[in-house]
Design a protein around this motif. Structure first.
Motif, mmCIF file in Angstrom:
data_model
loop_
_atom_site.group_PDB
_atom_site.id
_atom_site.type_symbol
_atom_site.label_atom_id
_atom_site.label_comp_id
_atom_site.label_asym_id
_atom_site.label_seq_id
_atom_site.Cartn_x
_atom_site.Cartn_y
_atom_site.Cartn_z
ATOM 1 N N CYS A 61 -11.600 9.658 -5.276
ATOM 2 C CA CYS A 61 -10.426 8.927 -5.736
ATOM 3 C C CYS A 61 -10.596 7.438 -5.461
ATOM 4 N N ASN A 62 -9.978 6.662 -6.313
ATOM 5 C CA ASN A 62 -9.987 5.202 -6.185
ATOM 6 C C ASN A 62 -8.644 4.772 -5.599
ATOM 7 N N PRO A 63 -8.608 4.326 -4.347
ATOM 8 C CA PRO A 63 -7.330 4.033 -3.686
ATOM 9 C C PRO A 63 -6.811 2.619 -3.916
ATOM 10 N N MET A 64 -7.483 1.831 -4.762
ATOM 11 C CA MET A 64 -7.244 0.385 -4.750
ATOM 12 C C MET A 64 -6.187 -0.126 -5.727
ATOM 13 N N HIS A 65 -5.796 0.666 -6.742
ATOM 14 C CA HIS A 65 -4.891 0.136 -7.767
ATOM 15 C C HIS A 65 -3.644 1.005 -7.957
ATOM 16 N N VAL A 66 -3.291 1.800 -6.975
ATOM 17 C CA VAL A 66 -2.204 2.768 -7.130
ATOM 18 C C VAL A 66 -0.864 2.075 -7.359
ATOM 19 N N ARG A 68 -0.319 -0.807 -8.723
ATOM 20 C CA ARG A 68 -0.297 -1.426 -10.055
ATOM 21 C C ARG A 68 -0.145 -0.395 -11.161
ATOM 22 N N ASP A 69 -0.926 0.701 -11.066
ATOM 23 C CA ASP A 69 -0.955 1.697 -12.140
ATOM 24 C C ASP A 69 0.057 2.819 -11.957
ATOM 25 N N GLU A 70 0.619 2.914 -10.740
ATOM 26 C CA GLU A 70 1.571 3.984 -10.400
ATOM 27 C C GLU A 70 0.944 5.367 -10.535
ATOM 28 N N ARG A 71 -0.363 5.423 -10.389
ATOM 29 C CA ARG A 71 -1.107 6.687 -10.393
ATOM 30 C C ARG A 71 -2.265 6.575 -9.417
ATOM 31 N N LEU A 72 -2.657 7.703 -8.855
ATOM 32 C CA LEU A 72 -3.869 7.743 -8.044
ATOM 33 C C LEU A 72 -4.992 8.304 -8.912
ATOM 34 N N PRO A 73 -5.977 7.482 -9.285
ATOM 35 C CA PRO A 73 -7.116 8.007 -10.048
ATOM 36 C C PRO A 73 -7.939 8.939 -9.157
ATOM 37 N N ASN A 117 4.600 10.138 -5.153
ATOM 38 C CA ASN A 117 4.439 10.123 -3.701
ATOM 39 C C ASN A 117 3.373 9.123 -3.265
ATOM 40 N N CYS A 118 2.280 9.063 -4.030
ATOM 41 C CA CYS A 118 1.226 8.088 -3.719
ATOM 42 C C CYS A 118 1.746 6.671 -3.886
ATOM 43 N N TRP A 119 2.464 6.439 -4.970
ATOM 44 C CA TRP A 119 2.975 5.105 -5.252
ATOM 45 C C TRP A 119 3.928 4.628 -4.148
ATOM 46 N N PHE A 120 4.781 5.530 -3.655
ATOM 47 C CA PHE A 120 5.725 5.172 -2.593
ATOM 48 C C PHE A 120 5.008 4.746 -1.312
ATOM 49 N N ARG A 121 3.786 5.221 -1.147
ATOM 50 C CA ARG A 121 3.062 4.976 0.109
ATOM 51 C C ARG A 121 2.084 3.806 0.012
ATOM 52 N N GLY A 128 -1.805 -3.009 -4.741
ATOM 53 C CA GLY A 128 -1.134 -1.866 -4.149
ATOM 54 C C GLY A 128 -2.083 -0.735 -3.815
ATOM 55 N N GLY A 129 -2.858 -0.899 -2.736
ATOM 56 C CA GLY A 129 -3.780 0.156 -2.316
ATOM 57 C C GLY A 129 -3.077 1.208 -1.474
ATOM 58 N N ILE A 130 -3.783 2.282 -1.204
ATOM 59 C CA ILE A 130 -3.247 3.353 -0.367
ATOM 60 C C ILE A 130 -4.334 3.778 0.619
ATOM 61 N N THR A 131 -3.942 4.065 1.849
ATOM 62 C CA THR A 131 -4.915 4.450 2.869
ATOM 63 C C THR A 131 -5.164 5.952 2.823
ATOM 64 N N TRP A 132 -6.287 6.357 3.412
ATOM 65 C CA TRP A 132 -6.604 7.777 3.484
ATOM 66 C C TRP A 132 -5.564 8.523 4.304
ATOM 67 N N ASN A 133 -5.112 7.930 5.390
ATOM 68 C CA ASN A 133 -4.108 8.573 6.243
ATOM 69 C C ASN A 133 -2.806 8.809 5.484
#
Length: 377
Positions: A61-66, A68-73, A117-121, A128-133
């Motif tokens: 998964c690419n955590p770096m643009h969540v 912006r895109d409102e999706r987790l690739p 859920n990813c976007w909220f975090r 708008g990145g997301i961490t593994w944790n």
């Protein structure tokens, strides 16, 4: 149907296998539609040994643009031959496949609720990145293996059916285009200008107020070859809809063509009752001159049109083509007698494509129902 809820961190484990022995040179990225695709990054001169190595049933998964895109690739790798992804990607696998099937987990990742859920975090950065944790803290429904297997089998059956029908449509379109090319090569065809053959218009130039409910406003991104996706459109009021239709009434058997963005996307309007308006889309009124419908449709899908388009496009930031230029398109057309023969050959093909497309749309909707069924666990 019921399911236990578990945090993703209880189901998967982070892995970090590098391409040290240069086992693979195929660099993949992940689309927002959660599919692996060839990477667009320039890797010339890049040390690929530091890239992460994908193997069968491995997720990336690419955590770096969540944000912006409102999706987790995120996607599940299903090939025997390894590939590689960016060192910035998270790579993980299911801890125990006797408890969770990787394919079932991938279906969960396709749910809108998971992306929300990813976007909220996401963090407060521009992208708008997301961490593994944070990813590991997301709770997911996990039914028993029998139910997981049942859902995956249903989903795969539908997917295989979709792929079959897509292949049928591809072959039918190629057949129609081969017939067109054969006719187009004839030396006795007459040159015509598009606007002298059919009425050519465009949609609204205004910016109507969008509403939660109302009439769909179709733009270039909603055009598929024989289907108009009205579900993902903005909605406008009845008064705006009627105002647009005063100049650009769309009817069955009209042809639509995108004028901005991905210019040149062409769609035949097959709806029995048309209840949408258009913006940034050219309207070719073949509903009023149906004898030209098949010929114009095939021309707009031909290499001749592609050549014209590449020579005509303007705009550096966002490419577009003007209505005036579209109206001036020059192309060849046969005599009415030859045109009737062409229509006899292609009507059956186009009708078959329309039928297959209608079934494809239903199958795509059924796929989404299967995924939503997981949400109701």
């Amino acid at each position: 149907m019921s399911a236990n809820y578990k945090k993703l961190g209880e189901i998967v484990e982070l892995i970090d296998e590098r391409n040290k022995s240069l086992e693979s040179s195929e660099v993949l990225g992940i689309s927002i539609d959660k599919e692996f695709m060839p990477s667009v990054a320039n890797t010339i001169g890049t040390d690929l040994s530091n890239y992460k190595l994908l193997r069968m049933n491995t997720f990336a998964c690419n955590p770096m643009h969540v944000g912006r895109d409102e999706r987790l690739p995120v996607s599940l790798y299903k090939k025997d031959i390894p590939a590689i992804v960016s060192p910035a990607y998270f790579m993980f696998r299911v801890k125990d496949e006797n408890k969770v099937f990787p394919d079932f987990l991938m279906l969960i990742f396709k749910r809108d609720n998971f992306d929300r859920n990813c976007w909220f975090r996401t963090d407060g950065s521009v992208r708008g990145g997301i961490t593994w944790n944070d990813i590991c803290e997301i709770e997911l429904p996990v039914p028993d293996l029998k139910e997981q297997e049942k859902i995956v089998n249903i989903y795969n059956t539908i997917t295989n059916r979709i792929q079959l029908k897509q292949k049928i449509n591809e072959n039918l379109e190629k057949t129609a285009q081969c017939l067109f090319e054969k006719y187009y090569e004839e030396a006795n065809l007459e040159n015509v200008v598009l606007s002298n053959l059919i009425d050519v218009r465009d949609g609204t130039h205004d910016s109507p107020v969008f509403m939660t409910e109302g009439y769909p406003l179709v733009t270039s991104q909603n055009l598929s070859p024989f289907y108009i996706n009205q579900k993902d459109t903005n909605k406008i009021s009845k008064s705006d809809y009627e105002k647009i239709n005063e100049r650009s009434l769309v009817e069955t058997n009209d042809i639509l063509m995108s004028m901005i963005g991905t210019v040149g996307n062409v769609s035949l309007v097959t709806d029995e009752k048309v209840t949408f308006a258009i913006k940034n889309v050219a309207l070719l009124k073949t509903s009023k001159t149906t004898e030209y419908r098949n010929w114009v449709l095939c021309f707009l899908k031909s290499s001749n049109f592609t050549t014209w388009l590449n020579e005509t496009l303007t705009g550096s930031t966002q490419q577009h083509v003007s209505l005036g230029e579209i109206r001036k398109i020059s192309f060849k057309i046969p005599t009415l007698n030859e045109l009737n023969k062409f229509n006899l050959s292609t009507n059956r093909i186009i009708n078959m494509i329309i039928k297959e497309t209608a079934e494809l749309v239903k199958l795509q909707e059924l796929k989404q129902l299967v995924i939503s069924r997981i949400s109701g666990m």
